[in-house]
Write a protein that holds these residues in place. Structure first.
Motif, short mmCIF file in Angstrom:
data_model
loop_
_atom_site.label_atom_id
_atom_site.label_comp_id
_atom_site.label_asym_id
_atom_site.label_seq_id
_atom_site.Cartn_x
_atom_site.Cartn_y
_atom_site.Cartn_z
N THR A 123 0.87 -1.17 0.00
CA THR A 123 0.00 0.00 0.00
C THR A 123 0.91 1.22 0.00
O THR A 123 2.08 1.14 0.38
N LEU A 124 0.36 2.34 -0.41
CA LEU A 124 1.12 3.58 -0.52
C LEU A 124 0.42 4.67 0.27
O LEU A 124 -0.81 4.78 0.22
N ALA A 125 1.20 5.44 1.02
CA ALA A 125 0.64 6.56 1.78
C ALA A 125 1.53 7.78 1.58
O ALA A 125 2.75 7.66 1.46
N PHE A 126 0.90 8.93 1.53
CA PHE A 126 1.60 10.20 1.41
C PHE A 126 1.37 10.94 2.73
O PHE A 126 0.27 11.45 2.97
N TYR A 127 2.38 10.91 3.58
CA TYR A 127 2.27 11.46 4.93
C TYR A 127 2.95 12.83 5.04
O TYR A 127 3.94 13.08 4.35
N PRO A 128 2.47 13.67 5.95
CA PRO A 128 3.21 14.91 6.25
C PRO A 128 4.36 14.57 7.19
O PRO A 128 4.43 13.47 7.73
N HIS A 129 5.26 15.49 7.36
CA HIS A 129 6.26 15.37 8.43
C HIS A 129 5.53 15.84 9.68
O HIS A 129 5.39 17.05 9.89
N TRP A 130 5.05 14.93 10.49
CA TRP A 130 4.18 15.26 11.62
C TRP A 130 4.81 16.27 12.57
O TRP A 130 4.12 17.12 13.11
N ASP A 131 6.10 16.18 12.76
CA ASP A 131 6.76 17.00 13.78
C ASP A 131 7.59 18.14 13.20
O ASP A 131 8.32 18.80 13.92
N LEU A 132 7.49 18.41 11.89
CA LEU A 132 8.31 19.44 11.26
C LEU A 132 7.45 20.44 10.49
O LEU A 132 6.58 20.05 9.71
N THR A 133 7.72 21.71 10.66
CA THR A 133 7.05 22.75 9.90
C THR A 133 7.81 22.98 8.59
O THR A 133 9.00 22.63 8.50
#
Length: 154
Positions: free
Chosen positions: A37-47
């Motif tokens: 499966t493929l996911a496009f995640y944000p950098h949860w802890d980085l602005t």
């Protein structure tokens, strides 16, 4: 094509360096292809400004990751989590965003060096004991000069 399970909203200052089609085509034929499966995640802890500062100061930043998970429920495993598939064997690819102006350079690094490393990791021969727990191959980029791709877990 590898199914996309999530595509997170991200800042307009950032962009995902690769799309599902490019990733799917590059990894076609690996033994786990039907299970990926493929996911496009944000950098949860980085602005976005922090990501830029890291890259400008030659700090590595995660841009892609392949993960295997097979964690048996044990004696206290939750029936609800079992029903949701939490304890199922999974193979996941994750792509993380980069500054828009670096997208094409980082995409080129991923296509020429990163995806072949992910393919190699997926195709590795493994002992039966490996198929328990969580394992990953993480791609990081450092970008002070022309860009360097680092690989953890291979």
């Amino acid at each position: 094509m590898i199914p996309t399970k999530l595509k997170s909203r991200i800042s307009k200052e950032l962009s995902f360096p690769l799309g599902a089609k490019t990733v799917s085509e590059a990894l076609e034929g690996v033994p786990q292809y039907a299970d990926l499966t493929l996911a496009f995640y944000p950098h949860w802890d980085l602005t976005p400004p922090r990501i830029r500062r890291m890259l400008d100061s030659d700090e590595p930043i995660r841009i892609m990751e392949a993960t295997y998970r097979n964690i048996p429920p044990g004696r206290s495993g939750s029936r609800d989590l079992m029903a949701l598939g939490w304890y199922d064997e999974t193979w996941e690819l994750a792509v993380y965003p980069v500054p828009r102006d670096m997208k094409s350079a980082i995409a080129a690094l991923l296509v020429t060096k990163g995806l072949p490393k992910i393919r190699m990791w997926l195709e590795m021969k493994r002992a039966d004991s490996w198929h328990s727990g969580r394992h990953s191959c993480r791609l990081l980029v450092r970008f002070a000069d022309e860009g360097t791709l680092l690989c953890e877990g291979l």
